[in-house]
Design a protein around this motif. Structure first.
Motif, PDB file in Angstrom:
ATOM      1  N   ASP A 171      12.419 129.845   7.024  1.00  0.00           N
ATOM      2  CA  ASP A 171      11.460 130.736   6.578  1.00  0.00           C
ATOM      3  C   ASP A 171      10.171 130.457   7.070  1.00  0.00           C
ATOM      4  O   ASP A 171       9.706 128.774   6.791  1.00  0.00           O
ATOM      5  N   GLU A 172       8.917 130.772   7.806  1.00  0.00           N
ATOM      6  CA  GLU A 172       7.698 130.505   7.678  1.00  0.00           C
ATOM      7  C   GLU A 172       6.748 129.462   6.374  1.00  0.00           C
ATOM      8  O   GLU A 172       5.594 128.979   7.262  1.00  0.00           O
ATOM      9  N   ASP A 173       6.966 129.856   5.622  1.00  0.00           N
ATOM     10  CA  ASP A 173       6.164 128.766   4.147  1.00  0.00           C
ATOM     11  C   ASP A 173       6.764 128.219   4.136  1.00  0.00           C
ATOM     12  O   ASP A 173       5.954 127.116   3.834  1.00  0.00           O
ATOM     13  N   ALA A 174       8.555 128.045   4.596  1.00  0.00           N
ATOM     14  CA  ALA A 174       8.458 126.364   3.984  1.00  0.00           C
ATOM     15  C   ALA A 174       8.539 125.525   4.960  1.00  0.00           C
ATOM     16  O   ALA A 174       8.104 124.480   5.135  1.00  0.00           O
ATOM     17  N   TRP A 175       8.163 126.322   6.869  1.00  0.00           N
ATOM     18  CA  TRP A 175       7.790 125.370   7.611  1.00  0.00           C
ATOM     19  C   TRP A 175       6.735 125.203   7.454  1.00  0.00           C
ATOM     20  O   TRP A 175       5.926 123.689   7.913  1.00  0.00           O
ATOM     21  N   ALA A 176       5.434 125.751   7.338  1.00  0.00           N
ATOM     22  CA  ALA A 176       4.428 125.307   7.632  1.00  0.00           C
ATOM     23  C   ALA A 176       4.357 124.247   6.509  1.00  0.00           C
ATOM     24  O   ALA A 176       3.059 123.534   6.661  1.00  0.00           O
TER      25      ALA A 176
END
Length: 174
Positions: free
Chosen positions: A133-138
Protein backbone atom coordinates in the motif's frame (compact mmCIF):
# COMPACT_ATOMS: atom_id res chain seq x y z
CA UNK A 1 47.91 12.76 23.90
CA UNK A 2 45.09 14.53 22.10
CA UNK A 3 42.79 11.63 21.22
CA UNK A 4 41.85 8.26 22.67
CA UNK A 5 40.50 5.74 20.14
CA UNK A 6 38.28 3.02 21.61
CA UNK A 7 37.86 -0.01 19.32
CA UNK A 8 35.01 -2.53 19.56
CA UNK A 9 32.81 -4.66 17.34
CA UNK A 10 29.83 -2.66 18.59
CA UNK A 11 29.06 0.03 21.16
CA UNK A 12 26.09 0.23 23.48
CA UNK A 13 24.02 3.36 23.87
CA UNK A 14 25.82 4.49 27.01
CA UNK A 15 29.03 4.93 25.05
CA UNK A 16 27.48 7.85 23.14
CA UNK A 17 27.31 9.78 26.40
CA UNK A 18 31.10 9.79 26.75
CA UNK A 19 32.79 11.89 24.07
CA UNK A 20 35.65 13.24 26.12
CA UNK A 21 37.53 12.78 29.34
CA UNK A 22 38.62 16.22 30.44
CA UNK A 23 40.41 17.69 27.43
CA UNK A 24 40.99 14.23 25.91
CA UNK A 25 38.68 13.54 22.95
CA UNK A 26 37.38 9.97 22.71
CA UNK A 27 36.66 8.52 19.26
CA UNK A 28 34.79 5.26 18.92
CA UNK A 29 36.02 3.03 16.08
CA UNK A 30 33.80 0.11 15.13
CA UNK A 31 35.84 -2.91 14.06
CA UNK A 32 34.72 -4.71 10.94
CA UNK A 33 33.03 -8.02 11.95
CA UNK A 34 35.06 -9.73 9.21
CA UNK A 35 38.02 -9.54 11.58
CA UNK A 36 36.47 -12.50 13.44
CA UNK A 37 37.04 -14.56 10.30
CA UNK A 38 40.31 -13.02 9.17
CA UNK A 39 42.00 -16.37 8.49
CA UNK A 40 39.15 -17.53 6.23
CA UNK A 41 38.83 -14.34 4.16
CA UNK A 42 40.89 -13.39 1.14
CA UNK A 43 42.88 -10.22 1.77
CA UNK A 44 42.04 -7.81 -1.02
CA UNK A 45 43.46 -4.80 0.80
CA UNK A 46 40.32 -2.84 -0.05
CA UNK A 47 38.19 -3.26 3.08
CA UNK A 48 38.25 -1.05 6.14
CA UNK A 49 39.16 -2.87 9.31
CA UNK A 50 37.92 0.04 11.42
CA UNK A 51 35.14 2.55 10.84
CA UNK A 52 34.68 5.67 12.93
CA UNK A 53 30.98 6.32 12.61
CA UNK A 54 29.71 9.64 13.89
CA UNK A 55 26.52 10.47 15.66
CA UNK A 56 23.33 10.96 13.74
CA UNK A 57 22.14 14.51 13.16
CA UNK A 58 18.75 14.35 14.90
CA UNK A 59 16.20 16.95 16.00
CA UNK A 60 13.53 16.36 18.63
CA UNK A 61 10.38 18.18 17.52
CA UNK A 62 8.01 19.28 20.26
CA UNK A 63 4.46 19.31 18.90
CA UNK A 64 3.30 21.54 21.74
CA UNK A 65 1.26 18.95 23.61
CA UNK A 66 2.14 15.61 25.13
CA UNK A 67 3.53 14.30 21.84
CA UNK A 68 6.92 14.67 20.19
CA UNK A 69 8.41 13.69 16.83
CA UNK A 70 11.95 12.97 15.68
CA UNK A 71 13.57 14.29 12.50
CA UNK A 72 16.78 12.75 11.20
CA UNK A 73 18.93 15.01 9.01
CA UNK A 74 21.89 12.75 8.23
CA UNK A 75 24.95 11.08 9.70
CA UNK A 76 28.74 11.49 9.57
CA UNK A 77 31.33 8.82 8.77
CA UNK A 78 35.09 9.14 9.16
CA UNK A 79 36.99 7.92 6.08
CA UNK A 80 40.24 6.37 7.37
CA UNK A 81 41.74 6.30 3.86
CA UNK A 82 41.59 10.08 3.45
CA UNK A 83 41.24 11.29 7.04
CA UNK A 84 38.12 13.23 6.04
CA UNK A 85 34.71 13.24 7.68
CA UNK A 86 31.99 12.49 5.14
CA UNK A 87 28.78 14.20 6.15
CA UNK A 88 25.79 12.71 4.45
CA UNK A 89 22.20 13.75 4.28
CA UNK A 90 19.33 11.30 4.57
CA UNK A 91 20.36 9.65 1.27
CA UNK A 92 23.22 8.05 3.22
CA UNK A 93 20.79 6.41 5.64
CA UNK A 94 19.28 3.04 4.78
CA UNK A 95 17.06 2.77 7.85
CA UNK A 96 16.45 4.43 11.18
CA UNK A 97 14.55 3.30 14.24
CA UNK A 98 13.17 4.81 17.43
CA UNK A 99 12.68 3.25 20.83
CA UNK A 100 10.06 5.67 22.16
CA UNK A 101 10.51 4.51 25.77
CA UNK A 102 14.17 3.52 26.10
CA UNK A 103 14.93 1.69 29.36
CA UNK A 104 18.77 1.76 29.11
CA UNK A 105 18.88 -2.05 28.90
CA UNK A 106 17.72 -2.96 25.43
CA UNK A 107 16.65 -1.21 22.26
CA UNK A 108 13.07 -2.05 21.27
CA UNK A 109 12.05 -0.91 17.78
CA UNK A 110 8.75 0.92 18.15
CA UNK A 111 9.09 3.04 14.99
CA UNK A 112 10.92 2.01 11.81
CA UNK A 113 11.65 4.24 8.81
CA UNK A 114 13.48 3.61 5.56
CA UNK A 115 15.32 6.16 3.46
CA UNK A 116 17.98 6.13 0.79
CA UNK A 117 18.98 7.41 -2.60
CA UNK A 118 17.65 4.42 -4.52
CA UNK A 119 14.00 3.43 -4.75
CA UNK A 120 13.48 1.35 -1.59
CA UNK A 121 9.75 1.01 -2.34
CA UNK A 122 10.50 -0.81 -5.59
CA UNK A 123 13.19 -2.93 -3.91
CA UNK A 124 10.83 -3.93 -1.11
CA UNK A 125 8.06 -4.85 -3.56
CA UNK A 126 10.52 -6.99 -5.50
CA UNK A 127 11.92 -8.68 -2.38
CA UNK A 128 8.47 -9.45 -0.97
CA UNK A 129 7.00 -10.25 -4.39
CA UNK A 130 3.85 -8.44 -3.31
CA UNK A 131 2.02 -5.17 -3.65
CA UNK A 132 2.52 -2.69 -0.84
CA UNK A 133 0.00 0.00 0.00
CA UNK A 134 1.63 3.24 -1.17
CA UNK A 135 -0.06 5.31 1.55
CA UNK A 136 1.25 2.97 4.24
CA UNK A 137 4.72 3.05 2.65
CA UNK A 138 4.68 6.85 2.61
CA UNK A 139 4.51 6.84 6.43
CA UNK A 140 7.64 4.64 6.58
CA UNK A 141 9.68 6.41 3.89
CA UNK A 142 10.26 9.55 5.90
CA UNK A 143 12.95 11.53 7.66
CA UNK A 144 10.38 12.65 10.26
CA UNK A 145 8.66 10.24 12.59
CA UNK A 146 4.99 10.00 13.31
CA UNK A 147 4.14 11.81 16.58
CA UNK A 148 4.29 9.70 19.74
CA UNK A 149 3.62 10.24 23.43
CA UNK A 150 6.46 11.69 25.46
CA UNK A 151 7.84 8.72 27.47
CA UNK A 152 7.22 8.54 31.21
CA UNK A 153 10.89 7.74 31.87
CA UNK A 154 11.96 10.73 29.77
CA UNK A 155 14.33 8.88 27.38
CA UNK A 156 14.17 7.83 23.76
CA UNK A 157 16.86 6.18 21.64
CA UNK A 158 17.43 6.65 17.92
CA UNK A 159 19.37 4.07 15.89
CA UNK A 160 20.62 4.91 12.39
CA UNK A 161 22.04 2.40 9.89
CA UNK A 162 23.86 3.47 6.74
CA UNK A 163 24.05 1.56 3.45
CA UNK A 164 27.27 -0.17 4.54
CA UNK A 165 25.56 -1.70 7.58
CA UNK A 166 27.29 0.63 10.04
CA UNK A 167 24.99 1.57 12.87
CA UNK A 168 25.00 4.10 15.65
CA UNK A 169 22.57 4.71 18.46
CA UNK A 170 22.09 7.82 20.53
CA UNK A 171 19.96 8.34 23.62
CA UNK A 172 18.04 11.59 24.14
CA UNK A 173 16.40 12.97 27.25
CA UNK A 174 12.99 14.39 26.36
Amino acid sequence: FDVLIACAFNFDAHSSELGSLGSLTILKARMNPDMHMSAELKNTGRGNMFVVFGEPDVEILDTGGTEISVKVNGVDVFDPNTGDIRSSDTKGIAAWFIDTDYNEESFFVRHAYFLGANDPYKSLKTALQAEIDEDAWATLYSDTSRPFERPAEGRIAVKVINHFGDEVMKVFGV
